[in-house]
Design a protein around this motif. Structure first.
Motif: not given
Lengths: 113, 114
Positions: A41-44, B36, B90, B105, B107
């Motif tokens: 839920g927070r991505g990278l 991605y 992403f 972001g 995702g």
């Protein structure tokens, strides 16, 4: 061809213990190197990046630090792990151009108990 | 500083239906934009990128994205999805003024149902 190695794949550590994750890149020179943490839920989340030996930029104030002792080696460390440090850590590299893609390692799943 | 917002955390869709995954960015300078994809139990790989020129870019596996500078958006589309498109997607941005950071972001998890 270029390859990126990241280890270990999984790690279980007690709270308060030290941490050292290592990443090495082969087949290229002077890469830009990155540490990301991936959480659901927070991505990278970008943690650190480096554009050269000894040059480290920190994006998020936290319990972690990074070092680049050699051109193609990037290390993520902590003196004392917290529960909140648990997550999936990804190392990545790219050439100097911001238009080029990132190449990611296979990641380390860190569980702090 | 740049930032990326992916408006949908999960998108369920039936097989062969069209899909759009939304991405908005914020930056004070010109940017490069990326999508991605992370398939289950696999690493991240580049789907497509926008550097300059035509605002419609085509990527792998039939995906395309359109850069809209006025709306600061870079939405990803596919006219007909397959079960194998189930993955996390992403959106990412790099500033093209010599910056070194790539920001991602949160995702969007695309789930394709039979």
């Amino acid at each position: 061809s270029q390859t990126i190695h990241q280890w270990p794949a999984t790690l279980v550590q007690p709270v308060g213990s030290p941490l050292s994750l290592e990443c090495t890149v082969e087949g290229t020179s002077n890469p830009n190197l990155y540490w990301y943490r991936q959480a659901a839920g927070r991505g990278l989340q970008l943690l650190f990046y480096s554009v050269g030996i000894g040059q480290i930029s920190s994006e998020v104030p936290q319990n972690l630090s990074a070092s680049r002792p050699q051109d193609r080696q990037f290390i993520l460390s902590s003196k004392k792990l917290l529960l909140s440090d648990s997550g999936f850590y990804l190392c990545a590299w790219r050439t100097g151009s911001p238009g080029e893609k990132l190449f990611f390692g296979s990641g380390t799943q860190l569980s702090v108990l | 500083a740049q930032s990326v917002t992916q408006l949908d955390s999960q998108v369920p869709v039936f097989e062969e239906a069209p899909v759009e995954l939304r991405c908005n960015y914020s930056s004070s300078v010109s940017v490069y934009l990326f999508w991605y994809v992370q398939y289950p139990n696999q690493g991240l790989q580049l789907l497509l990128k926008y550097l300059s020129g035509s605002t419609l870019v085509k990527g792998i596996n039939g995906f395309e994205a359109e850069f809209n500078k006025s709306q600061t958006s870079f939405h990803l589309r596919k006219p007909s999805v397959h079960i194998s498109d189930t993955a996390e997607y992403f959106c990412a941005v790099s500033e093209n003024t010599g910056g070194f950071k790539t920001i991602f972001g949160a995702g969007t998890r695309l789930f394709v149902k039979a």
